[in-house]
Design an enzyme around this catalytic site. Structure first.
Site, PDB file in Angstrom:
ATOM      1  N   ASP A 188      -0.499   1.614   6.255  1.00 47.52           N
ATOM      2  CA  ASP A 188       0.657   2.143   5.520  1.00 47.52           C
ATOM      3  C   ASP A 188       0.304   3.316   4.605  1.00 47.52           C
ATOM      4  OD1 ASP A 188      -0.876   0.755   3.707  1.00 47.52           O
ATOM      5  OD2 ASP A 188       0.747  -0.470   2.911  1.00 47.52           O
ATOM      6  N   GLU A 189      -0.816   3.972   4.864  1.00 46.21           N
ATOM      7  CA  GLU A 189      -1.316   4.985   3.935  1.00 46.21           C
ATOM      8  C   GLU A 189      -1.871   6.183   4.703  1.00 46.21           C
ATOM      9  OE1 GLU A 189      -4.388   5.003   0.110  1.00 46.21           O
ATOM     10  OE2 GLU A 189      -4.445   3.389   1.586  1.00 46.21           O
ATOM     11  N   ASP A 245       2.184   6.919   0.834  1.00 48.68           N
ATOM     12  CA  ASP A 245       1.973   5.477   0.869  1.00 48.68           C
ATOM     13  C   ASP A 245       3.328   4.782   0.986  1.00 48.68           C
ATOM     14  OD1 ASP A 245       0.909   2.977   0.715  1.00 48.68           O
ATOM     15  OD2 ASP A 245      -0.058   3.233  -1.232  1.00 48.68           O
TER      16      ASP A 245
END
EC number: 2.7.7.7
Length: 393
Positions: free
Chosen positions: A107-108, A13
């Protein structure tokens, strides 16, 4: 549990992703309270730095409230094109390095390293991948390595920012037990309040509640919550494939010049694929409309827009496109709507210039559609087309 014993899942993350990108573009922001989001009076906070969070600021908060809580914070208008570009950069690094990964959001990432322990070592591999991402993107990233997606995600959240941690197989319950029940994904305010009223504050207490009792309290979600509290999660890592577009078309039973009917169809179609867009946690930056006339001649027009997944914005753009495209006044055989330039993102926090009221309205509408089907809730202007699909000649 045999499936979990053989798995090694790394959850990665990017730390305060939007803020980190802005700090790369403007190093003066580093270490400062930063607010990212809409600049209008009704804008909301899309992201904020850890320094800003100390003042009680969080994502989804009205920007005006956040600015009152921290009057010296730097407010930056969000730039989704820049965030998307950096997200693609990180995705490319991961794609070049590992054979199987899932992009859960902009973003993960979940990375399946099953089998890697026999050769290279999953922890060492994850650590080297983290260093490569930092080296090539300049962005800070954290990761958790565990036997399943649930535990790896919770572990990442506990170690952020710029951290790494491994939860060895068999230690899932030991790791989760002392944590607050609110740390478990899927435990929202409503469920959390019910459990806290019962004195259930930690995951350990939650794991010891008989599954039948949780079922009586919460229904089917109670069964899944019992599994989560015991560190059980068999969800697979879904291979990442970048979808290029979402589209739909409608061929009329009778060719028509009934503009009211055509507009109703366009509204219905736009609502349908906008809902699909939000289900996939995506935004679109380009809208296209297609017309096929009775002589089978086909025309199409598109426009670039600010990234969005909101029905009202997309419907307006579709109407504008159709109006500018439909100039021949001939009978229409088919119309189509397509969204392209798709990027990851959710309308809860990424519709930067919209109000909390509009965000909550769309969340409520999507919840009803998810439970009962999209046809049970739609705009009245689009519903007319559904009830009477035969156009006037």
């Amino acid at each position: 549990m045999l499936l979990s014993a053989a798995r090694h899942i790394t959850h990665m993350d990017l730390d305060t992703f939007f803020v980190s990108v802005e700090c790369l573009r403007n190093p003066k922001l580093k270490g400062k309270p930063v607010l990212i989001g809409g600049m209008s009076d009704r804008g909301v906070v899309a992201s904020c730095s850890y320094e800003a969070r100390k003042f009680g600021i969080h994502s989804g908060m009205p920007m005006k409230v956040a600015q009152r809580l921290c009057s010296h914070a730097y407010t930056v208008k969000s730039d989704y094109e820049a965030y998307s570009s950096y997200s693609r950069l990180v995705t490319d690094v991961i794609s070049d390095t590992v054979p199987l990964f899932e992009k859960a959001s902009i973003d993960e990432f979940y990375i399946d390293l099953t089998g890697m322990d026999k050769f290279f070592g999953c922890l060492q591999f994850s650590d080297e991948l983290k260093r490569r991402i930092i080296r090539e993107s300049g962005l800070s990233i954290s990761y958790g390595l565990a036997s399943n997606k649930l535990v790896s995600k919770v572990a990442t959240n506990e170690i952020k920012p710029n951290g790494q941690i491994e939860i060895p197989f068999g230690n899932e319950k030991t790791f989760l037990s002392p944590l607050s029940i609110m740390k478990i994904p899927g435990v929202g305010k409503e469920v959390g309040y019910k459990l806290l009223k019962m004195g259930v504050e930690t995951v350990k207490i939650l794991s010891e509640i008989p599954v039948n009792m949780l079922y009586n309290l919460l229904g089917k979600p109670g069964i899944e919550l019992h599994r989560k509290a015991n560190g059980i999660d068999e969800m697979p890592v879904i291979p990442y494939r970048e979808q290029k577009s979402i589209s739909t078309e409608e061929t009329f039973s009778t060719d028509t010049i009934d503009l009211k009917f055509i507009h109703q169809e366009l509204i219905r179609m736009t609502e349908k694929i906008a809902f699909e867009l939000r289900l996939q946690r995506r935004l679109t930056g380009c809208v296209a409309v297609k017309i096929r006339y009775s002589d089978f001649q086909t025309e199409q027009k598109q426009m670039t827009i600010d990234y969005t997944a909101f029905d009202n914005v997309l419907i307006q753009k579709v109407k504008e496109l159709f109006t500018s495209l439909y100039t021949k006044r001939q009978l229409v055989r088919l119309v189509g709507v397509r969204f392209t330039d798709l990027i990851g993102g959710t309308h809860q926090i990424d519709m930067f210039n919209d109000s909390q009221e509009s965000l909550k309205l769309h969340q409520a509408m999507d919840s009803i559609k998810s439970q009962y089907g999209e046809k049970y809730l739609m705009r009245a202007s689009g519903n007319s087309a559904t009830n009477n699909r035969k156009p006037m000649a």
